[in-house]
Write a protein that holds these residues in place. Structure first.
Motif, PDB file in Angstrom:
ATOM      1  N   GLN A  84     -16.921   0.937  -2.448  1.00 58.86           N
ATOM      2  CA  GLN A  84     -16.966   0.971  -0.994  1.00 58.86           C
ATOM      3  C   GLN A  84     -18.434   1.012  -0.609  1.00 58.86           C
ATOM      4  N   ARG A 137     -16.233  -6.391   7.476  1.00 56.29           N
ATOM      5  CA  ARG A 137     -15.614  -7.043   6.320  1.00 56.29           C
ATOM      6  C   ARG A 137     -14.845  -8.262   6.809  1.00 56.29           C
ATOM      7  N   SER A 190       0.869  -1.168   0.000  1.00 52.07           N
ATOM      8  CA  SER A 190       0.000   0.000   0.000  1.00 52.07           C
ATOM      9  C   SER A 190       0.905   1.216   0.000  1.00 52.07           C
ATOM     10  N   HIS A 207      -8.952  -6.546  -1.468  1.00 50.03           N
ATOM     11  CA  HIS A 207      -9.592  -5.250  -1.691  1.00 50.03           C
ATOM     12  C   HIS A 207     -10.107  -5.063  -3.109  1.00 50.03           C
ATOM     13  N   ALA A 241     -11.903   3.492   2.764  1.00 47.55           N
ATOM     14  CA  ALA A 241     -10.869   3.679   1.748  1.00 47.55           C
ATOM     15  C   ALA A 241     -11.219   4.807   0.783  1.00 47.55           C
ATOM     16  N   CYS A 266     -15.089  -1.174  -8.912  1.00 52.67           N
ATOM     17  CA  CYS A 266     -14.753  -1.289  -7.498  1.00 52.67           C
ATOM     18  C   CYS A 266     -15.763  -0.480  -6.684  1.00 52.67           C
ATOM     19  N   VAL A 270     -13.487  -2.586  -1.684  1.00 52.15           N
ATOM     20  CA  VAL A 270     -12.382  -1.931  -0.987  1.00 52.15           C
ATOM     21  C   VAL A 270     -12.671  -1.857   0.509  1.00 52.15           C
ATOM     22  N   GLY A 271     -11.645  -1.480   1.268  1.00 47.82           N
ATOM     23  CA  GLY A 271     -11.735  -1.475   2.721  1.00 47.82           C
ATOM     24  C   GLY A 271     -12.595  -0.365   3.275  1.00 47.82           C
ATOM     25  N   THR A 275      -6.056  -0.063  -0.433  1.00 46.80           N
ATOM     26  CA  THR A 275      -6.427  -1.140  -1.339  1.00 46.80           C
ATOM     27  C   THR A 275      -5.265  -2.028  -1.780  1.00 46.80           C
TER      28      THR A 275
END
Length: 706
Positions: free
Chosen positions: A57, A563, A16, A324, A332, A55, A328-329, A316
Motif C-alpha cells: 500500500q 488509483r 472480498s 489489487h 487496505a 504486495c 492494494v487499495g 483486496t
C-alpha cells in the motif's frame, strides 16, 4: 452455480470475503472460488516465481530513529537517535475465528517522545482477504486487512505506522490483542503469519499539533479482560459504553473506526431502498439497498455530538482480485479513523459522574418518505472509538459548565432521480447534504470563559447505471466534507476529506465467449483527499519534514492519492486466472497556517512526498519517488523503469463501457430531470424524461453498451 440475478448482489461480497469477527461465512457455493491462483498454465505473465510476491500500500514516510522510512526501507538518513525496539508479536492465524493472539505487554524501561511499528505478513495458498484489529486492552490501536495470497512461494507485505499518538498506553502494562479471524480447510489453505516490532526513539518534533494526549479512554465493547477483541459488531451489538473524564480536561477528541462487512462491504454501490426490488427475479430476491449513504452518528448521554462518513475501503478481493495484486487499495493496510471534537461537551463530561457515549450506523429508506428517512443499517459494521484527552495541568481544577451545549442538525435532504430504459436496465442518481453544529460556553481554569464550536458539512452524490438485470453495473460517486472546531479566536481540529470512486464491472456467469464458469471485466478509479490540521491526535505525515521546512508556518498536511486500473478475471471448475494493470499516484503536501479556517480549500505550498507507481500483470513497470524536490535513488525492482510491456489483451473489452467520458453518466442523462444537489426542504424523487434524451441515449447505447 450462481444464478445470473444473484451475481451482482453476492459476488462483490464473495470476492472480498467475510472479514468480520464472529460472523458465519456462508457466501455462494462451490462455484464461487475467487482466489487468484496464477500458475504456469494460467496465462500468468511470470509463470516461475522464486521469491514471494511483495504486495504494498503506497504511503508516506514515517520518522524513525535513523531518518525517513517508507514501508521497510530507509529512504533518507538523518543523524541517529537513541532508540529501544522489541518484537511486539509473532503469530500465525489459521482457524482463528474467536481465537485472537493475546500476550502481556510491558512498556519500555524509560519514556520516549516517538514510537512506530513495523508489520510484516506472509501467506501462501488459497485464502480470502480478512479484517484484523490490534488492541491494547480495550483500545483499538490499528485496523488493517490482508492481501489475498498465491501458491508457493506466496506473498509478503510490510507496513510501517507512526503510533506516537498512543504513548499514554505504550507506557503502562497492558494486554496486546491481535484479532485476525481466518478459516482454513481443504480448499482455502492460506495461513497468515504476522510479525510486528515496536520501536521507540528520542527524535523530538516541534510542529503545529499538540503532543500526545494525556489520556485515552476506550469507546468499545470492553472485552479485553476476556482476552477478546473489543469491537462492536453493529447492529447486533448495542454500541454504547460509559466514560468518566478527569475534571481538569481542557480538550477532547473522539475518533471513530467503522468498517462495513458482509452485505455492507460495498455500501457505496447500493441502490436506493425503493429500487432494490426493481429487477424481477424468480426467487423474489432483491439487490442491496438502503442507498449508497452511510453515516455513523455519535451520541453523548443520548444527545447527538457528531457525525462520521466512512471511507469506501475496497478490500483486496473486491470487484476483481487482479485490481489489487500486488498494489492494494487505498487504506487496505491502514484504515484511518474519523475525528470529532467533543470539547463542547466537557462541561458535562468533567463533572465527576459516569456518562454514556454511543454510536449508530444509519442508511436511508426512501420507500415511505419522499426525501428519505434515516434508518438503521441491516448488515454488519465493525465499530470502535476512543477519546483522546489533554489536561489543564493545574492540580485540583476542573472545567465548569456555563450552559448545556446547543446543537443544530440539518434535515435529511436526500434526492433520487430514476430512469427506466427497459425492465433489465436501471439508471439512478442519489444526492444528500448534511450539516451539524454544536456549541457551548465552558470555563477553563487558565483561559477563563471560552465559547467552543464544532461544525461539520458533508455532501454526497452517487450515479448508477445497471444492465442485464444487475450483473453489469457502473457507479460514479463522490463523498466530501469537513470538520472544524474553534475555541473563541483560537483554532482546534480542522479536517477535510473527499472520496471519489468510479467503477464499471460486468459479471458473466457462465461466460458465453469462453469455457469459464465466471468472467469478470472491471475498471476502477478511486481517490482519497485528506486535509489534517490543527489539534489532531494522530500523526499527519508532516513530522519527518518539520526540521527541513526552515521555520515556515505550516498547519498540517494535504494528501491526494489516486488509483486507476482495469482487470479481467476468469474461473472454471478447476482453477482461476486473470490479468490486469493498476497505476497510482500519491502526493503529500504541507498546508500553510491560513488554511486552518478553510479545510475544504487548503493552500498547499510545499511538496513533501510523491510516488507514482504502475504494475502490469504483477510486474512493476514504473516507479518514481521524491522526497521534497529530491528523487529517491533505489535499486529495488522497477524503480528506474519507465517502459510498458503492453496492455493486456482483454477479451471482449470493446463491448465493455469504459468509465467517465464514454459511459452514460447521470450528468448527461439527467440534465432535464435528475437533481444535481439537494435544494431546500422540498427534496423529492424525479423520474427522468427519457423521451427528451432519446437521441443521446440511443447513440450512446449503440456506441458503448451493445
Amino acid at each position: 452455480m450462481l444464478k445470473w440475478h444473484s451475481v451482482a448482489a453476492v459476488l462483490l461480497a464473495a470476492f472480498s470475503y467475510a472479514h468480520q469477527t464472529g460472523i458465519a461465512e456462508n457466501y455462494g457455493d462451490d462455484d464461487t472460488e475467487v482466489n487468484l491462483n496464477l500458475g504456469p498454465d494460467d496465462g500468468h505473465i511470470d509463470p516461475i516465481r522464486h521469491e514471494p510476491l511483495e504486495c504494498l500500500q503506497v504511503s508516506h514516510p514515517v520518522l524513525t530513529e535513523d531518518g525517513l522510512a517508507r514501508i521497510n526501507e530507509l529512504i533518507e538518513r538523518h543523524a541517529s537517535q537513541s532508540s529501544y525496539s522489541f518484537r511486539l508479536m509473532n503469530a500465525s492465524f489459521g482457524n482463528s475465528y474467536g481465537h485472537p493472539h493475546v500476550a502481556p505487554y510491558t512498556p519500555p524501561p524509560r519514556s520516549f517522545p516517538r514510537a512506530y511499528l513495523n508489520m510484516t505478513v506472509t501467506c501462501q495458498g488459497h485464502q480470502f482477504d480478512r479484517l484484523a484489529t490490534m488492541w491494547l486492552g480495550d483500545v483499538e490501536i490499528f485496523r488493517t486487512s490482508t492481501a489475498e495470497p498465491i501458491e508457493n512461494p506466496g506473498i509478503v507485505w510490510h507496513y510501517t505506522k507512526d503510533v506516537t499518538a498512543f504513548m499514554p498506553l505504550w507506557m503502562r502494562n497492558s494486554s496486546l490483542i491481535f484479532d485476525l479471524g481466518n478459516l482454513v480447510n481443504e480448499k482455502y489453505t492460506g495461513v497468515f503469519n504476522v510479525d510486528i516490532t515496536l520501536h521507540f526513539h528520542d527524535t523530538e518534533v516541534n510542529g503545529p499539533h499538540p503532543g500526545p494526549a494525556h489520556f485515552i479512554l476506550p469507546v468499545s465493547a470492553g472485552k479485553g479482560h476476556k482476552n477478546e477483541s473489543s469491537a462492536f459488531i453493529y447492529p447486533g451489538d448495542k454500541a454504547v459504553t460509559t466514560v468518566k473524564l478527569p475534571g481538569d480536561t481542557k480538550r477532547a477528541i473522539l475518533t471513530i473506526a467503522a468498517t462495513g462487512q458482509a452485505e455492507e462491504e460495498f455500501w457505496w454501490s447500493n441502490l436506493p431502498e425503493s429500487l432494490a426490488g426493481y429487477f424481477k427475479y424468480s426467487d423474489n430476491s432483491r439487490l442491496p439497498g438502503g442507498s449508497s449513504f452511510r453515516e455513523v452518528r455519535v451520541f453523548i448521554d443520548g444527545k447527538l455530538a457528531g457525525l462520521a462518513w466512512p471511507f469506501p475501503v475496497i478490500f483486496t478481493g473486491g470487484i476483481a482480485p487482479p485490481l489489487h495484486r500486488p498494489l492494494v487499495g487505498l487504506q487496505a493496510f491502514d484504515m484511518r479513523e474519523y475525528e470529532v471534537d467533543i470539547t463542547p461537551w466537557l462541561g458535562i463530561l468533567c463533572d465527576g459522574e459516569d456518562h454514556t457515549v454511543s454510536m449508530e450506523v444509519q442508511a436511508i429508506d426512501d420507500t415511505e418518505h419522499p426525501n428519505g428517512a434515516l434508518t438503521q443499517v441491516k448488515g454488519h459494521w465493525v465499530l470502535s472509538g476512543k477519546i483522546f484527552g489533554w489536561r489543564e495541568g493545574v492540580p485540583g481544577t476542573r472545567v465548569i459548565v456555563g450552559e448545556e451545549p446547543t446543537t443544530n442538525i440539518s434535515d435529511v435532504l436526500y434526492k433520487v432521480g430514476v430512469g427506466r430504459p427497459d425492465p433489465t436496465e436501471l439508471i439512478y442518481n442519489q444526492t444528500i447534504s448534511r450539516s451539524f453544529e454544536v456549541r457551548s460556553r465552558i470555563r477553563l481554569p487558565v483561559e477563563g470563559d471560552v465559547t467552543v464550536v464544532w461544525k461539520q458539512e458533508l455532501h454526497m452524490f452517487n450515479n448508477g447505471y445497471m444492465r442485464h438485470s444487475g450483473v453489469w453495473h457502473d457507479v460514479d460517486a463522490d463523498y466530501s466534507g469537513y470538520g472544524l472546531s474553534k475555541y473563541d479566536a483560537s483554532h482546534g481540529l480542522s479536517t477535510g476529506f473527499r472520496y471519489p470512486v468510479s467503477t464499471t464491472y460486468w459479471y458473466k456467469s457462465p461466460d458465453p465467449d469462453t469455457n469459464a464458469t465466471l468472467t469478470v471485466l472491471a475498471r476502477l478509479r478511486q481517490e482519497m483527499e485528506l486535509t489534517n490540521m490543527g489539534v489532531t491526535p494522530f500523526a499527519t505525515g508532516i513530522e519527518p519534514f518539520l526540521e527541513r521546512l526552515g521555520g515556515r508556518r505550516v498547519s498540517g498536511t494535504h494528501l491526494r492519492a489516486v488509483r486507476d486500473g482495469q482487470a479481467q478475471f476468469s474461473q472454471d471448475k478447476k482453477h482461476s486466472y486473470g490479468f490486469g494493470e493498476m497505476r497510482q499516484t500519491y502526493e503529500l503536501r504541507a498546508t500553510d497556517s491560513e488554511s486552518v479556517d478553510k479545510p475544504w480549500e487548503p493552500t498547499r505550498p510545499d511538496l513533501l512526498y510523491f510516488r507514482g507507481i504502475k504494475f502490469v500483470n504483477e510486474t512493476k513497470t514504473e516507479d518514481k519517488e521524491m522526497v521534497r524536490d529530491h528523487l529517491v535513488q533505489s535499486d529495488r525492482p522497477g524503480a528506474k523503469t519507465n517502459g510498458n510491456p503492453g496492455n493486456p489483451a482483454f477479451n471482449g473489452w470493446d463491448k465493455f463501457a469504459p468509465l467517465h467520458g464514454k459511459s452514460l453518466g447521470m450528468s448527461r442523462l439527467c440534465a432535464k430531470g435528475c437533481p444535481s444537489k439537494p435544494e431546500g426542504n422540498n427534496a423529492h424523487r424525479v423520474d427522468v424524461d427519457l423521451e427528451d434524451n432519446a437521441v443521446e441515449l440511443q447513440n450512446l447505447l449503440a456506441k458503448n453498451l451493445v
